[in-house]
Motif scaffolding. Structure first.
Motif, PDB file in Angstrom:
ATOM      1  N   TRP A  75       0.853  -1.174   0.000  1.00 44.81           N
ATOM      2  CA  TRP A  75       0.000   0.000   0.000  1.00 44.81           C
ATOM      3  C   TRP A  75       0.892   1.228   0.000  1.00 44.81           C
ATOM      4  CZ3 TRP A  75      -3.953   1.902  -1.910  1.00 44.81           C
ATOM      5  CH2 TRP A  75      -4.621   3.027  -1.389  1.00 44.81           C
ATOM      6  N   VAL A  76       1.238   1.781   1.159  1.00 40.14           N
ATOM      7  CA  VAL A  76       2.053   2.998   1.164  1.00 40.14           C
ATOM      8  C   VAL A  76       3.248   2.830   2.096  1.00 40.14           C
ATOM      9  CG1 VAL A  76       2.100   5.480   1.618  1.00 40.14           C
ATOM     10  CG2 VAL A  76       0.079   4.453   0.562  1.00 40.14           C
ATOM     11  N   GLY A  77       2.997   3.033   3.386  1.00 37.35           N
ATOM     12  CA  GLY A  77       4.063   2.978   4.376  1.00 37.35           C
ATOM     13  C   GLY A  77       3.451   2.851   5.750  1.00 37.35           C
ATOM     14  N   PRO A  78       4.261   2.918   6.800  1.00 35.11           N
ATOM     15  CA  PRO A  78       3.779   2.607   8.151  1.00 35.11           C
ATOM     16  C   PRO A  78       2.523   3.364   8.583  1.00 35.11           C
ATOM     17  CG  PRO A  78       6.161   2.779   8.153  1.00 35.11           C
ATOM     18  CD  PRO A  78       5.718   3.189   6.784  1.00 35.11           C
ATOM     19  N   TYR A  79       2.456   4.658   8.328  1.00 42.68           N
ATOM     20  CA  TYR A  79       1.325   5.447   8.825  1.00 42.68           C
ATOM     21  C   TYR A  79       0.007   5.010   8.193  1.00 42.68           C
ATOM     22  CZ  TYR A  79      -1.403   9.568  10.196  1.00 42.68           C
ATOM     23  OH  TYR A  79      -2.361  10.404  10.718  1.00 42.68           O
ATOM     24  N   ASP A  80      -0.039   4.946   6.874  1.00 45.92           N
ATOM     25  CA  ASP A  80      -1.268   4.552   6.197  1.00 45.92           C
ATOM     26  C   ASP A  80      -1.560   3.061   6.361  1.00 45.92           C
ATOM     27  OD1 ASP A  80      -1.838   7.081   5.372  1.00 45.92           O
ATOM     28  OD2 ASP A  80      -1.239   6.800   3.290  1.00 45.92           O
ATOM     29  N   ASP A  81      -0.519   2.244   6.312  1.00 47.05           N
ATOM     30  CA  ASP A  81      -0.722   0.798   6.420  1.00 47.05           C
ATOM     31  C   ASP A  81      -1.296   0.417   7.778  1.00 47.05           C
ATOM     32  OD1 ASP A  81       0.490   0.943   3.973  1.00 47.05           O
ATOM     33  OD2 ASP A  81       2.103  -0.469   4.419  1.00 47.05           O
ATOM     34  N   GLU A  82      -0.817   1.090   8.828  1.00 45.07           N
ATOM     35  CA  GLU A  82      -1.341   0.816  10.160  1.00 45.07           C
ATOM     36  C   GLU A  82      -2.804   1.247  10.257  1.00 45.07           C
ATOM     37  OE1 GLU A  82       0.239   1.265  14.735  1.00 45.07           O
ATOM     38  OE2 GLU A  82       0.402   3.033  13.433  1.00 45.07           O
ATOM     39  N   LYS A  83      -3.165   2.346   9.623  1.00 44.54           N
ATOM     40  CA  LYS A  83      -4.553   2.796   9.634  1.00 44.54           C
ATOM     41  C   LYS A  83      -5.476   1.776   8.965  1.00 44.54           C
ATOM     42  CE  LYS A  83      -4.391   7.815  10.063  1.00 44.54           C
ATOM     43  NZ  LYS A  83      -5.489   7.912  11.033  1.00 44.54           N
ATOM     44  N   LEU A  84      -4.973   1.111   7.926  1.00 43.07           N
ATOM     45  CA  LEU A  84      -5.770   0.078   7.259  1.00 43.07           C
ATOM     46  C   LEU A  84      -5.770  -1.236   8.037  1.00 43.07           C
ATOM     47  CD1 LEU A  84      -5.029   0.482   3.422  1.00 43.07           C
ATOM     48  CD2 LEU A  84      -6.956   1.359   4.748  1.00 43.07           C
ATOM     49  N   GLY A  85      -4.913  -1.332   9.042  1.00 42.60           N
ATOM     50  CA  GLY A  85      -4.864  -2.549   9.850  1.00 42.60           C
ATOM     51  C   GLY A  85      -4.155  -3.711   9.194  1.00 42.60           C
ATOM     52  N   LEU A  86      -3.284  -3.430   8.240  1.00 44.56           N
ATOM     53  CA  LEU A  86      -2.647  -4.517   7.487  1.00 44.56           C
ATOM     54  C   LEU A  86      -1.751  -5.375   8.369  1.00 44.56           C
ATOM     55  CD1 LEU A  86      -1.806  -2.690   4.126  1.00 44.56           C
ATOM     56  CD2 LEU A  86      -3.872  -3.938   4.797  1.00 44.56           C
ATOM     57  N   GLN A  87      -1.245  -4.810   9.468  1.00 42.98           N
ATOM     58  CA  GLN A  87      -0.409  -5.568  10.395  1.00 42.98           C
ATOM     59  C   GLN A  87      -1.191  -6.680  11.084  1.00 42.98           C
ATOM     60  OE1 GLN A  87      -1.537  -2.554  10.869  1.00 42.98           O
ATOM     61  NE2 GLN A  87      -2.300  -2.326  12.961  1.00 42.98           N
ATOM     62  N   LYS A  88      -2.520  -6.609  11.057  1.00 42.53           N
ATOM     63  CA  LYS A  88      -3.353  -7.659  11.650  1.00 42.53           C
ATOM     64  C   LYS A  88      -3.612  -8.808  10.682  1.00 42.53           C
ATOM     65  CE  LYS A  88      -5.792  -4.121  14.351  1.00 42.53           C
ATOM     66  NZ  LYS A  88      -7.107  -3.450  14.566  1.00 42.53           N
ATOM     67  N   ALA A  89      -3.234  -8.588   9.419  1.00 43.37           N
ATOM     68  CA  ALA A  89      -3.516  -9.600   8.395  1.00 43.37           C
ATOM     69  C   ALA A  89      -2.265 -10.310   7.887  1.00 43.37           C
ATOM     70  CB  ALA A  89      -4.248  -8.957   7.219  1.00 43.37           C
ATOM     71  N   ALA A  90      -1.097  -9.732   8.112  1.00 39.36           N
ATOM     72  CA  ALA A  90       0.159 -10.346   7.675  1.00 39.36           C
ATOM     73  C   ALA A  90       1.258  -9.953   8.643  1.00 39.36           C
ATOM     74  CB  ALA A  90       0.509  -9.920   6.258  1.00 39.36           C
ATOM     75  N   GLN A  91       2.273 -10.790   8.775  1.00 43.92           N
ATOM     76  CA  GLN A  91       3.298 -10.595   9.800  1.00 43.92           C
ATOM     77  C   GLN A  91       4.575  -9.970   9.275  1.00 43.92           C
ATOM     78  OE1 GLN A  91       4.522 -14.286  11.576  1.00 43.92           O
ATOM     79  NE2 GLN A  91       5.712 -13.309  13.206  1.00 43.92           N
ATOM     80  N   PHE A  92       4.901 -10.230   8.015  1.00 41.86           N
ATOM     81  CA  PHE A  92       6.195  -9.829   7.476  1.00 41.86           C
ATOM     82  C   PHE A  92       6.045  -8.559   6.628  1.00 41.86           C
ATOM     83  CE2 PHE A  92       6.277 -14.453   8.034  1.00 41.86           C
ATOM     84  CZ  PHE A  92       7.353 -14.568   8.912  1.00 41.86           C
ATOM     85  N   TYR A  93       6.831  -7.548   6.966  1.00 44.00           N
ATOM     86  CA  TYR A  93       6.749  -6.226   6.338  1.00 44.00           C
ATOM     87  C   TYR A  93       8.094  -5.946   5.672  1.00 44.00           C
ATOM     88  CZ  TYR A  93       4.881  -1.372   6.211  1.00 44.00           C
ATOM     89  OH  TYR A  93       4.370  -0.141   5.850  1.00 44.00           O
ATOM     90  N   TYR A  94       8.093  -5.929   4.333  1.00 49.97           N
ATOM     91  CA  TYR A  94       9.346  -5.843   3.589  1.00 49.97           C
ATOM     92  C   TYR A  94       9.667  -4.416   3.120  1.00 49.97           C
ATOM     93  CZ  TYR A  94      10.373 -10.808   3.533  1.00 49.97           C
ATOM     94  OH  TYR A  94      10.717 -12.075   3.924  1.00 49.97           O
ATOM     95  N   TYR A  95      10.932  -4.183   2.855  1.00 51.69           N
ATOM     96  CA  TYR A  95      11.419  -2.910   2.324  1.00 51.69           C
ATOM     97  C   TYR A  95      12.624  -3.171   1.443  1.00 51.69           C
ATOM     98  CZ  TYR A  95      15.272  -3.059   5.763  1.00 51.69           C
ATOM     99  OH  TYR A  95      16.384  -3.427   6.480  1.00 51.69           O
ATOM    100  N   PRO A  96      12.994  -2.248   0.537  1.00 49.01           N
ATOM    101  CA  PRO A  96      12.256  -1.023   0.215  1.00 49.01           C
ATOM    102  C   PRO A  96      11.182  -1.288  -0.835  1.00 49.01           C
ATOM    103  CG  PRO A  96      14.238  -1.120  -1.102  1.00 49.01           C
ATOM    104  CD  PRO A  96      14.260  -2.357  -0.236  1.00 49.01           C
ATOM    105  N   GLY A  97      10.294  -0.302  -1.019  1.00 48.05           N
ATOM    106  CA  GLY A  97       9.297  -0.396  -2.089  1.00 48.05           C
ATOM    107  C   GLY A  97       9.929   0.018  -3.409  1.00 48.05           C
ATOM    108  N   TRP A  98      10.699  -0.878  -3.990  1.00 46.50           N
ATOM    109  CA  TRP A  98      11.453  -0.561  -5.203  1.00 46.50           C
ATOM    110  C   TRP A  98      10.549  -0.161  -6.377  1.00 46.50           C
ATOM    111  CZ3 TRP A  98       9.703  -4.038  -8.733  1.00 46.50           C
ATOM    112  CH2 TRP A  98       9.291  -5.293  -8.271  1.00 46.50           C
ATOM    113  N   TRP A  99       9.299  -0.571  -6.315  1.00 46.18           N
ATOM    114  CA  TRP A  99       8.377  -0.212  -7.400  1.00 46.18           C
ATOM    115  C   TRP A  99       7.773   1.180  -7.214  1.00 46.18           C
ATOM    116  CZ3 TRP A  99       7.632  -4.669  -4.403  1.00 46.18           C
ATOM    117  CH2 TRP A  99       6.785  -4.521  -3.299  1.00 46.18           C
ATOM    118  N   GLU A 100       7.929   1.760  -6.008  1.00 47.78           N
ATOM    119  CA  GLU A 100       7.366   3.086  -5.749  1.00 47.78           C
ATOM    120  C   GLU A 100       8.348   3.948  -4.964  1.00 47.78           C
ATOM    121  OE1 GLU A 100       3.095   3.500  -5.193  1.00 47.78           O
ATOM    122  OE2 GLU A 100       3.029   1.356  -4.808  1.00 47.78           O
ATOM    123  N   PRO A 101       9.427   4.369  -5.623  1.00 44.48           N
ATOM    124  CA  PRO A 101      10.440   5.160  -4.914  1.00 44.48           C
ATOM    125  C   PRO A 101      10.053   6.612  -4.662  1.00 44.48           C
ATOM    126  CG  PRO A 101      11.069   4.840  -7.206  1.00 44.48           C
ATOM    127  CD  PRO A 101       9.853   4.008  -6.987  1.00 44.48           C
TER     128      PRO A 101
END
Length: 370
Positions: free
Chosen positions: A225-251
Motif C-alpha cells: 500500500w504505502v508505508g507505516p502510517y497509512d498501512d497501520e490505519k488500514l490494519g494490514l499488520q493484523k492480516a500479515a506478519q512480514f513487512y518488507y522494504y524497500p518499495g522498489w516499485w514506488e520510490p
C-alpha cells in the motif's frame, strides 16, 4: 490548446498575494483579463481514489480543495468525495475524461491499461524518489510530457501529493529468493505489478478500501500500500506478519489533480493559476506530513511484533532486470511510452549521478550506527 498554456507556472508568490488580496477586498472582483466582469462562482465535484480514513491521501485532495476556496474567498469551491462514493476508486480518470466529474485526485499508474506511459506520472520501478520526481516534473520537462499524454484523454494533470519512498508490502510468509515469489497472489498496481507478474506473481489491483479483507481472508497472499502510517490505519499488520522494504516499485509516487480539459478551459486565468498553486502546496505538504508521521508509526508496528525485513539482493536484482526489460519492450512498441521513457531515462542518469555524490555521500556517513 497550445502546450505552453497548459504548462505555465509563471505566477509568483507576490503576484498571487496581490491578486488574491484584491479579490478579498472587492465584492465584485475584476477578471484577470481586466474587462471589469466579476469572477464567476464555480462549484465542482472531485472524485478520488482514496478512503476518507486515510487523512494523508484523502487529505492531499482536501488541501487542494481547501486552498482553492480560501484563495478565491469561496467563489470557487470543490467538494471531494471518497473512492466509491460517486465513482469507483480505480475509474477516476474515466469519469474526468468523459466529463461526468469536473476533476479527480488519483494515481496515474492505476490507468496503465489505457496507456503504459501514464505510469511515469506516478512512479515506475527503480525510478525517481520524491525529490527527483519533483525535479523531473517541474524543471526537467516531465510535467509537459505528462500533460501532453493526458490531453489525449481530455484531461490536464497537476502533481498534488507524494508519499516518498514506500515500503515493500505485507507478506504472509517470508520471501527470501526470487523463487519464493512464484505463484504468490499479490495486490500491486502499475508497472510494478507487471514486473512482479514477470517474476511469477499472480497480480491483482485492488483499491485501498479492499486490501485488508482480501489479505485477512486469504484472497491474496501479499499486498503493498504505502508505508507505516497509512498501512497501520488500514490494519494490514493484523492480516500479515512480514513487512518488507524497500518499495522498489514506488520510490517517489506522485498523485495527480486530474481536470477535465473543457472544465479547465472554462476557468478564468486567475482561477487556473490558483489551482496550480494549490496543487503545488498539496504536493509539498503531503510529502512533508508522510516524512513527519512514518517514523512513529514504524515504531508502533515494531511494538506490535511486526517483522521488518529487507528484500534480498537476489530479488532486487531480478526485479530491476525485469523492469528495464519491460521498459525497453514498451518503448519499442508504443510511441507515447518511448517519447517519455527516452527523456526520463536521460534525466534519471543525470540526477542519479549528482545524488550519488551529494545525497548518498551524506546519508552513507550520517546514517552509520554509532
Amino acid at each position: 490548446m497550445k502546450r505552453r498554456q497548459l504548462i505555465g507556472y509563471g505566477l509568483t508568490g507576490a503576484a498571487s498575494t496581490a491578486a488574491l488580496t484584491a479579490c478579498a477586498q472587492q465584492s465584485t472582483a475584476p477578471s484577470a483579463a481586466g474587462d471589469g466582469e466579476a469572477l464567476p462562482t464555480v462549484r465542482w465535484k472531485m472524485a478520488t481514489s482514496w478512503p476518507k480514513s486515510l487523512d494523508t491521501l484523502f487529505g492531499a485532495a482536501e488541501i487542494v480543495c481547501d486552498r482553492i476556496a480560501a484563495m478565491t474567498d469561496g467563489r470557487f469551491t470543490i467538494e471531494p468525495y471518497a473512492g466509491g462514493e460517486i465513482v469507483p476508486p480505480l475509474q477516476v480518470l474515466d469519469a474526468v475524461e468523459e466529463g461526468s466529474m469536473e476533476c479527480g485526485h488519483s494515481a496515474s499508474y492505476y490507468y496503465v491499461g489505457k496507456s503504459a506511459a501514464l505510469a511515469f506520472g506516478t512512479t515506475v520501478p527503480f525510478g525517481l524518489n520524491a525529490q527527483q520526481q519533483n525535479a523531473w516534473l517541474y524543471h526537467g520537462g516531465g510535467l509537459e510530457l505528462m500533460q501532453k499524454l493526458y490531453a489525449t484523454f481530455n484531461t490536464i494533470n497537476f502533481p498534488a501529493g507524494n508519499t516518498g519512498v514506500q515500503m515493500g508490502g505485507w507478506f504472509k510468509k517470508e520471501i527470501n529468493t526470487a523463487a519464493d515469489l512464484q505463484g504468490l497472489k499479490m495486490r500491486i498496481p502499475g508497472l510494478g505489478g507487471q514486473v512482479m507478474a514477470k517474476l511469477g506473481v499472480n497480480v491483482q489491483n485492488l483499491p485501498g478500501s479492499e486490501i485488508f479483507l482480501a489479505l485477512e481472508r486469504g484472497a491474496i497472499d501479499a499486498a503493498e500500500w504505502v508505508g507505516p502510517y497509512d498501512d497501520e490505519k488500514l490494519g494490514l499488520q493484523k492480516a500479515a506478519q512480514f513487512y518488507y522494504y524497500p518499495g522498489w516499485w514506488e520510490p517517489g509516487p506522485s498523485f495527480d489533480m486530474l481536470i477535465n480539459l473543457d472544465a479547465w478551459n472554462s476557468l478564468p486565468a486567475l482561477y487556473q493559476e490558483i489551482v496550480k498553486t494549490a496543487c503545488m502546496e498539496s504536493n509539498i505538504s503531503t510529502l512533508a506530513k508522510y516524512d513527519a508521521v512514518n517514523g512513529a508509526a514504524l515504531q508502533s508496528l515494531l511494538a506490535a511484533n511486526v517483522q521488518i525485513k529487507p528484500f534480498s539482493n537476489e530479488i532486487l536484482a531480478a526485479a530491476e532486470k525485469a523492469a528495464f526489460e519491460i521498459y525497453e519492450e514498451n518503448a519499442s512498441q508504443d510511441a507515447d511510452f518511448k517519447e517519455i521513457y527516452d527523456q526520463w531515462v536521460s534525466f534519471r542518469t543525470s540526477i542519479y549521478g549528482w545524488n550519488r555524490i551529494n545525497e548518498l555521500g551524506f546519508a552513507s556517513f550520517s546514517n552509520q550506527a554509532t
